[in-house]
Design a protein around this motif. Structure first.
Motif, PDB file in Angstrom:
ATOM      1  N   ASP A   1     -59.127  60.051  36.638  1.00 48.57           N
ATOM      2  CA  ASP A   1     -60.641  60.305  36.387  1.00 48.57           C
ATOM      3  C   ASP A   1     -60.662  60.210  34.744  1.00 48.57           C
ATOM      4  OD1 ASP A   1     -58.641  61.994  36.220  1.00 48.57           O
ATOM      5  OD2 ASP A   1     -59.730  63.749  36.783  1.00 48.57           O
ATOM      6  N   GLU A   2     -59.804  60.138  34.173  1.00 48.94           N
ATOM      7  CA  GLU A   2     -60.223  60.542  32.536  1.00 48.94           C
ATOM      8  C   GLU A   2     -59.624  59.454  31.674  1.00 48.94           C
ATOM      9  OE1 GLU A   2     -58.413  64.340  31.558  1.00 48.94           O
ATOM     10  OE2 GLU A   2     -57.882  64.558  33.627  1.00 48.94           O
ATOM     11  N   SER A   3     -58.826  58.498  32.344  1.00 49.18           N
ATOM     12  CA  SER A   3     -58.211  57.320  31.409  1.00 49.18           C
ATOM     13  C   SER A   3     -57.542  57.895  30.310  1.00 49.18           C
ATOM     14  CB  SER A   3     -59.189  56.347  31.106  1.00 49.18           C
ATOM     15  OG  SER A   3     -60.279  56.813  30.094  1.00 49.18           O
ATOM     16  N   ARG A   4     -56.903  58.969  30.498  1.00 44.47           N
ATOM     17  CA  ARG A   4     -55.948  59.499  29.266  1.00 44.47           C
ATOM     18  C   ARG A   4     -54.511  59.673  29.830  1.00 44.47           C
ATOM     19  NH1 ARG A   4     -55.186  65.114  28.120  1.00 44.47           N
ATOM     20  NH2 ARG A   4     -55.852  65.707  30.121  1.00 44.47           N
ATOM     21  N   ILE A   5     -53.688  59.362  28.856  1.00 45.91           N
ATOM     22  CA  ILE A   5     -52.315  59.298  29.127  1.00 45.91           C
ATOM     23  C   ILE A   5     -52.018  60.874  29.430  1.00 45.91           C
ATOM     24  CG2 ILE A   5     -49.758  59.115  28.247  1.00 45.91           C
ATOM     25  CD1 ILE A   5     -51.096  56.706  26.728  1.00 45.91           C
ATOM     26  N   VAL A   6     -51.251  61.159  30.728  1.00 49.99           N
ATOM     27  CA  VAL A   6     -51.150  62.414  31.069  1.00 49.99           C
ATOM     28  C   VAL A   6     -49.580  62.505  31.280  1.00 49.99           C
ATOM     29  CG1 VAL A   6     -53.195  63.023  31.693  1.00 49.99           C
ATOM     30  CG2 VAL A   6     -51.794  62.203  33.387  1.00 49.99           C
TER      31      VAL A   6
ATOM     32  N   ASP B   1     -50.995  52.931  22.780  1.00 51.98           N
ATOM     33  CA  ASP B   1     -50.780  54.186  23.180  1.00 51.98           C
ATOM     34  C   ASP B   1     -50.080  55.023  22.222  1.00 51.98           C
ATOM     35  OD1 ASP B   1     -51.976  53.320  25.666  1.00 51.98           O
ATOM     36  OD2 ASP B   1     -49.901  52.487  26.476  1.00 51.98           O
ATOM     37  N   PHE B   2     -49.501  54.498  21.107  1.00 53.49           N
ATOM     38  CA  PHE B   2     -48.348  55.369  20.629  1.00 53.49           C
ATOM     39  C   PHE B   2     -48.958  56.875  20.005  1.00 53.49           C
ATOM     40  CE2 PHE B   2     -46.662  56.781  16.272  1.00 53.49           C
ATOM     41  CZ  PHE B   2     -45.464  56.851  16.795  1.00 53.49           C
ATOM     42  N   GLU B   3     -50.075  57.092  19.583  1.00 56.74           N
ATOM     43  CA  GLU B   3     -50.393  58.288  19.157  1.00 56.74           C
ATOM     44  C   GLU B   3     -50.653  59.336  20.294  1.00 56.74           C
ATOM     45  OE1 GLU B   3     -53.743  58.038  16.516  1.00 56.74           O
ATOM     46  OE2 GLU B   3     -52.732  57.158  14.862  1.00 56.74           O
ATOM     47  N   LYS B   4     -51.244  58.809  21.435  1.00 57.75           N
ATOM     48  CA  LYS B   4     -51.382  59.613  22.617  1.00 57.75           C
ATOM     49  C   LYS B   4     -50.143  59.969  23.152  1.00 57.75           C
ATOM     50  CE  LYS B   4     -55.690  57.434  23.680  1.00 57.75           C
ATOM     51  NZ  LYS B   4     -56.428  56.360  24.296  1.00 57.75           N
TER      52      LYS B   4
ATOM     53  N   MET C   1     -53.752  59.033  42.377  1.00 56.07           N
ATOM     54  CA  MET C   1     -54.303  59.929  41.242  1.00 56.07           C
ATOM     55  C   MET C   1     -53.969  59.681  39.824  1.00 56.07           C
ATOM     56  SD  MET C   1     -52.783  63.725  41.003  1.00 56.07           S
ATOM     57  CE  MET C   1     -51.755  63.995  39.586  1.00 56.07           C
ATOM     58  N   LEU C   2     -52.793  58.807  39.786  1.00 60.45           N
ATOM     59  CA  LEU C   2     -52.300  58.322  38.537  1.00 60.45           C
ATOM     60  C   LEU C   2     -52.015  56.619  38.542  1.00 60.45           C
ATOM     61  CD1 LEU C   2     -49.186  60.156  37.100  1.00 60.45           C
ATOM     62  CD2 LEU C   2     -51.343  60.584  36.294  1.00 60.45           C
ATOM     63  N   THR C   3     -52.353  56.484  37.359  1.00 55.76           N
ATOM     64  CA  THR C   3     -52.148  54.668  37.333  1.00 55.76           C
ATOM     65  C   THR C   3     -50.979  54.887  36.424  1.00 55.76           C
ATOM     66  OG1 THR C   3     -54.432  54.148  37.564  1.00 55.76           O
ATOM     67  CG2 THR C   3     -52.918  52.528  36.612  1.00 55.76           C
ATOM     68  N   ILE C   4     -49.875  54.148  36.790  1.00 58.00           N
ATOM     69  CA  ILE C   4     -48.697  54.119  36.175  1.00 58.00           C
ATOM     70  C   ILE C   4     -48.453  52.617  35.468  1.00 58.00           C
ATOM     71  CG2 ILE C   4     -46.150  54.484  36.044  1.00 58.00           C
ATOM     72  CD1 ILE C   4     -46.737  56.608  38.235  1.00 58.00           C
ATOM     73  N   ARG C   5     -48.360  52.542  34.226  1.00 51.69           N
ATOM     74  CA  ARG C   5     -48.240  51.271  33.658  1.00 51.69           C
ATOM     75  C   ARG C   5     -47.050  51.341  32.581  1.00 51.69           C
ATOM     76  NH1 ARG C   5     -50.448  51.750  28.889  1.00 51.69           N
ATOM     77  NH2 ARG C   5     -52.538  52.875  28.768  1.00 51.69           N
ATOM     78  N   SER C   6     -46.733  50.084  32.053  1.00 52.99           N
ATOM     79  CA  SER C   6     -45.801  50.073  30.762  1.00 52.99           C
ATOM     80  C   SER C   6     -46.710  50.485  29.888  1.00 52.99           C
ATOM     81  CB  SER C   6     -45.429  48.809  30.590  1.00 52.99           C
ATOM     82  OG  SER C   6     -44.706  48.255  31.764  1.00 52.99           O
TER      83      SER C   6
END
Ligand SMILES: CC(C)(COP(=O)(O)OP(=O)(O)OC[C@H]1O[C@@H](n2cnc3c(N)ncnc32)[C@H](O)[C@@H]1OP(=O)(O)O)[C@@H](O)C(=O)NCCC(=O)NCCS
Length: 144
Positions: free
Chosen positions: A53-58, A11-14, A1-6
């Motif tokens: 599903d959203e390619s959003r940092i959650v 990514d800073f602003e998100k 459900m999540l892709t976890i990466r470094s």
């Protein structure tokens, strides 16, 4: 459900927006400085969780060790993404990162005003230990 990466610089602003939405920022903790310091260390890692599903940092977790214990900071899951296992998943990855480096124990601190998250960590096997945390600024941040 999540892709976890470094974490990557793009990514800073998100990431900062997520920390603000999760009320983890404080005037004396400059996110940019915290991230920069983490990236400069071989003994620390900032992980981000991207919703498949959203390619959003959650989700995020900042993990590191001091040669004795592991410490986990900035554990955050976007409010609308909670209660789906993302917190458990990113914590597991942070713990795995520590285990791979031979660190025997993970530690974390919870602000007294945020005691509602104690139950989350308890579900993950953490226990409150009787310790008194003391601190002193060695380099005073602008807003301390
Ligand atoms: C704490 C936080 C990371 C949890 O994220 P989450 O994705 O909702 O957590 P999960 O869905 O992975 O939950 C894992 C387990 O903990 C439980 N849980 C989650 N939040 C809980 C809470 N506040 N109290 C008790 N149990 C909780 C879940 O029911 C789940 O249990 P189960 O898997 O055994 O059924 C999220 O609420 C958050 O970002 N909070 C704001 C930021 C924050 O305070 N971070 C911690 C700083 S120390």
């Amino acid at each position: 459900m999540l892709t976890i990466r470094s974490y990557a610089p793009a990514d800073f602003e998100k990431v900062v927006a997520l920390w603000e939405a999760c009320e983890l920022t404080r005037p004396w903790n400059d996110p940019a400085a915290d991230i920069e310091f983490c990236l400069a260390s071989e003994n620390a890692r900032l992980m981000v969780g991207v919703a498949d599903d959203e390619s959003r940092i959650v989700a995020t977790a900042m993990v590191g060790h001091d040669g004795h214990r592991g410490w986990i900071y900035y554990v955050a899951v976007a409010p609308e993404h909670r209660a789906k296992g993302a917190g458990r998943e990113i914590m597991a990855r942070a713990e795995e990162w520590l285990t791979c480096r031979g660190v025997p124990k993970a530690m974390l601190m919870i602000r007294e005003t945020n005691s509602k998250v104690i139950g989350f960590y308890e579900r993950l096997g953490y226990a409150v230990e009787e310790r008194i945390v003391m601190a002193r600024w060695l380099k005073k941040p602008p807003h301390a």
